[in-house]
Design an enzyme around this catalytic site. Structure first.
Site, PDB file in Angstrom:
ATOM      1  N   CYS A  72       0.834  -1.207   0.000  1.00  0.00           N
ATOM      2  CA  CYS A  72       0.000   0.000   0.000  1.00  0.00           C
ATOM      3  C   CYS A  72       0.864   1.251   0.000  1.00  0.00           C
ATOM      4  O   CYS A  72       1.818   1.356   0.783  1.00  0.00           O
ATOM      5  CB  CYS A  72      -0.925  -0.003   1.222  1.00  0.00           C
ATOM      6  SG  CYS A  72      -1.977   1.459   1.334  1.00  0.00           S
ATOM      7  N   CYS A  78      -0.504   5.800   7.189  1.00  0.00           N
ATOM      8  CA  CYS A  78      -1.798   5.323   7.664  1.00  0.00           C
ATOM      9  C   CYS A  78      -1.600   4.498   8.927  1.00  0.00           C
ATOM     10  O   CYS A  78      -0.606   3.776   9.062  1.00  0.00           O
ATOM     11  CB  CYS A  78      -2.468   4.475   6.581  1.00  0.00           C
ATOM     12  SG  CYS A  78      -4.094   3.814   7.049  1.00  0.00           S
ATOM     13  N   CYS A  81      -3.026  -1.568   9.034  1.00  0.00           N
ATOM     14  CA  CYS A  81      -2.157  -2.512   8.306  1.00  0.00           C
ATOM     15  C   CYS A  81      -0.672  -2.284   8.603  1.00  0.00           C
ATOM     16  O   CYS A  81       0.162  -2.235   7.698  1.00  0.00           O
ATOM     17  CB  CYS A  81      -2.404  -2.412   6.802  1.00  0.00           C
ATOM     18  SG  CYS A  81      -4.107  -2.696   6.302  1.00  0.00           S
ATOM     19  N   CYS A 174      -7.484   1.794  -0.847  1.00  0.00           N
ATOM     20  CA  CYS A 174      -7.408   1.029   0.390  1.00  0.00           C
ATOM     21  C   CYS A 174      -7.576  -0.445   0.059  1.00  0.00           C
ATOM     22  O   CYS A 174      -8.489  -0.814  -0.678  1.00  0.00           O
ATOM     23  CB  CYS A 174      -8.486   1.484   1.376  1.00  0.00           C
ATOM     24  SG  CYS A 174      -8.430   0.576   2.940  1.00  0.00           S
ATOM     25  N   TYR A 326     -22.332 -11.703  26.317  1.00  0.00           N
ATOM     26  CA  TYR A 326     -21.859 -10.658  25.393  1.00  0.00           C
ATOM     27  C   TYR A 326     -22.215 -11.063  23.961  1.00  0.00           C
ATOM     28  O   TYR A 326     -21.385 -11.048  23.060  1.00  0.00           O
ATOM     29  CB  TYR A 326     -20.354 -10.428  25.527  1.00  0.00           C
ATOM     30  CG  TYR A 326     -19.879 -10.271  26.955  1.00  0.00           C
ATOM     31  CD1 TYR A 326     -19.879  -9.017  27.572  1.00  0.00           C
ATOM     32  CD2 TYR A 326     -19.429 -11.374  27.685  1.00  0.00           C
ATOM     33  CE1 TYR A 326     -19.441  -8.880  28.896  1.00  0.00           C
ATOM     34  CE2 TYR A 326     -18.997 -11.235  28.999  1.00  0.00           C
ATOM     35  CZ  TYR A 326     -19.003  -9.992  29.597  1.00  0.00           C
ATOM     36  OH  TYR A 326     -18.577  -9.856  30.901  1.00  0.00           O
ATOM     37  N   GLU A 347     -26.776  -9.351  26.389  1.00  0.00           N
ATOM     38  CA  GLU A 347     -26.018  -8.250  25.777  1.00  0.00           C
ATOM     39  C   GLU A 347     -26.488  -6.921  26.362  1.00  0.00           C
ATOM     40  O   GLU A 347     -27.676  -6.744  26.632  1.00  0.00           O
ATOM     41  CB  GLU A 347     -26.215  -8.255  24.255  1.00  0.00           C
ATOM     42  CG  GLU A 347     -25.733  -7.041  23.503  1.00  0.00           C
ATOM     43  CD  GLU A 347     -24.248  -6.801  23.653  1.00  0.00           C
ATOM     44  OE1 GLU A 347     -23.877  -5.638  23.891  1.00  0.00           O
ATOM     45  OE2 GLU A 347     -23.471  -7.776  23.531  1.00  0.00           O
ATOM     46  N   ASP A 396     -17.853 -14.000  25.101  1.00  0.00           N
ATOM     47  CA  ASP A 396     -17.091 -13.264  24.083  1.00  0.00           C
ATOM     48  C   ASP A 396     -17.072 -11.786  24.475  1.00  0.00           C
ATOM     49  O   ASP A 396     -17.716 -10.945  23.848  1.00  0.00           O
ATOM     50  CB  ASP A 396     -17.742 -13.464  22.710  1.00  0.00           C
ATOM     51  CG  ASP A 396     -16.935 -12.849  21.578  1.00  0.00           C
ATOM     52  OD1 ASP A 396     -15.826 -12.332  21.841  1.00  0.00           O
ATOM     53  OD2 ASP A 396     -17.424 -12.857  20.420  1.00  0.00           O
ATOM     54  N   CYS A 423     -10.654 -11.141  21.994  1.00  0.00           N
ATOM     55  CA  CYS A 423      -9.853 -10.362  21.043  1.00  0.00           C
ATOM     56  C   CYS A 423      -8.640  -9.752  21.738  1.00  0.00           C
ATOM     57  O   CYS A 423      -7.933  -8.930  21.147  1.00  0.00           O
ATOM     58  CB  CYS A 423     -10.702  -9.270  20.392  1.00  0.00           C
ATOM     59  SG  CYS A 423     -11.433  -8.108  21.573  1.00  0.00           S
TER      60      CYS A 423
END
Length: 474
Positions: A72, A78, A81, A174, A326, A347, A396, A423
């Site tokens: 890129c 940016c 990435c 992008c 969640y 949730e 989660d 995550c």
């Protein structure tokens, strides 16, 4: 720092959890942007704190064999990435290493062998949603400023520049989202510049165009959402009519008037200019109706791998009561509903639960219940008594992990199995340590949802260490 010190000939030995190269000199650890293990570099220090320094490469003495050419043109400027300069196979290696080190170092956990990370079949054009910002103050690189050339309009459409909330990096191409994403954004930019639409100034709180969101599905549907600062109906209609004519593949064209001081639009009325007010995605055997503010995993292909991992770890036989904590829009709950007797999703975000219930109706799923509220106050003994003792619990949570009260409840209930999707391996490790009194880690499966970034998703299966101590008397 009054003067920026240069460290010479530093070998980069590792990568940190946030993707920076790690070197050492004179007993100090140095975190270096855009470096990879094996690089030998001179470093310009940008920050010092006790024994930890921050820096940037001032000269590449010797490039690592792990390096590859970024694809890129915006790389380095940016904020996305950031691992393009590292080969994808090595990205996966270091992500797996991040999971292992977090669980061992932070959680101090006894681990089974971690399964090989599931990499993405596509490391480009994998996102189904992108948000761009219009700004009257586009970011200028040092080279542009020093060139002395007439740089033309300062209007830009792109991503916020890190550390500069009021400026955006103007994006040409992008590689995160497939066409027609780039074409739509560039058309809107060309049209609005030609017709002298004003772009928003976040500091002065003036201008017209604010934000652009593009959502796509694997079924070929496209949603475009444009956010305006004030309601100029002729200007809005002119732009949206031109956009619809140019791109007939747009199946949902929506706009919103946002006169607030921030860019959030989830609390504002959505106006459907043309097409449907939603798009539909197919994920395995489940259809999902996605509205303009619905949460949905941004990497559809890897979301399917993630859900199949959860399904395999759960090992359901059709008789179980399952809780999905969640739950978001109920994506995991709905994916597992056919395999269990009953599933309950919880949730905090009411709009997400509305989506979950709508998607349950869409898929004719009748054995899923969805509850709204803060997890620590909703996931209580009274709810368990009402909806049934869980055989399996899926959790989660967001990056911050689970509240201690939720973990206490999990330890109190002692379901036979917990599947923890995270995550953030660091907070996952912390939570797993607190569950360690009653649970044993059975399996670990990392999944790469975001190629060319340091982010990693991890799924851990836990089983009750002493089932004979089941407090629920099953």
């Amino acid at each position: 720092m009054a003067r920026q010190k240069i460290l010479e000939n530093v070998l980069i030995e590792d990568i940190s959890h946030d993707g920076k190269g790690v070197g050492k000199q004179s007993g100090r650890v140095v975190f270096v942007e855009q470096s990879v293990p094996g690089d030998v570099v001179d470093i310009r220090l940008t920050g010092r704190k006790k024994s930890v320094w921050q820096g940037r490469i001032s000269r590449m003495v010797k490039a690592s064999d792990l390096r590859t050419q970024p694809f890129c043109s915006h790389f380095g400027e940016c904020g996305g990435c950031k691992w393009q300069h590292l080969t994808y196979d090595r990205q996966l290696f270091f992500k797996q290493k991040t999971v292992s080190e977090a669980l061992k170092r932070i959680g101090k956990l006894e681990l089974p062998e971690i399964r090989p990370i599931i990499g993405g079949a596509q490391d480009r054009y994998y996102r189904n949603k992108l948000e761009f910002t219009f700004s009257s103050k586009k970011w200028l690189t040092r080279e542009q400023i020093d060139s002395g050339e007439d740089l033309g309009s300062r209007y830009g459409v792109g991503f916020h520049k890190a550390g500069h909330f009021d400026k955006v990096l103007d994006i040409e191409t992008c590689y995160l989202q497939a066409e027609p994403s780039n074409s739509i954004r560039n058309f809107i930019k060309a049209y609005t510049l030609e017709h002298e639409y004003s772009y928003f100034d976040l500091v002065a709180q003036q201008g017209f165009l604010r934000n652009l969101i593009i959502r796509t599905t694997t079924t070929g549907e496209v949603m475009v959402i444009l956010s305006f600062f004030h309601d100029d109906k002729p200007a809005i209609k002119s732009l949206l009519d031109a956009l619809a004519a140019k791109f007939p593949e747009i199946t949902s064209l929506i706009y919103v008037i946002n006169g607030k001081k921030n860019d959030t639009i989830s609390d504002l009325p959505m106006i459907c200019h043309s097409g449907k007010p939603y798009i539909t995605e197919q994920l395995g055997h489940v259809k999902f109706r996605i509205g303009p503010v619905s949460f949905f995993q941004t990497n559809t292909a890897q979301a399917l791998n993630l859900y199949e991992t959860v399904q395999a770890f759960a090992g359901l036989n059709g008789t179980e009561t399952v809780y999905d904590l969640y739950t978001g829009i109920g994506s995991i709950a709905l994916y597992l509903a056919k395999d269990c007797q009953r599933i309950i999703g919880i949730e905090q975000v009411a709009a997400a639960i509305d989506d979950a219930r709508e998607n349950a109706r869409l898929n004719q799923i009748s054995n899923a219940d969805f509850l709204t509220g803060d997890m620590k106050t909703v996931f209580t003994p009274s709810v368990v008594r009402k909806y049934g003792i869980p055989d399996v619990i899926i959790t989660d949570p967001p990056r911050a992990g689970m509240h201690s009260a939720v973990i206490e409840q999990l330890n109190r209930i002692r379901a036979k199995k917990i599947i923890y999707v995270s995550c953030n391996p660091a907070t996952q490790a912390r939570d797993l340590q607190m569950l360690g009194q009653h649970y044993t880690i059975e399996a670990i499966q990392p999944v790469d949802m975001f190629p060319h970034t340091a982010h990693i998703e991890n799924v851990v299966s836990l089983t009750l260490t002493h089932p004979e101590e089941d407090v629920n008397g099953r």
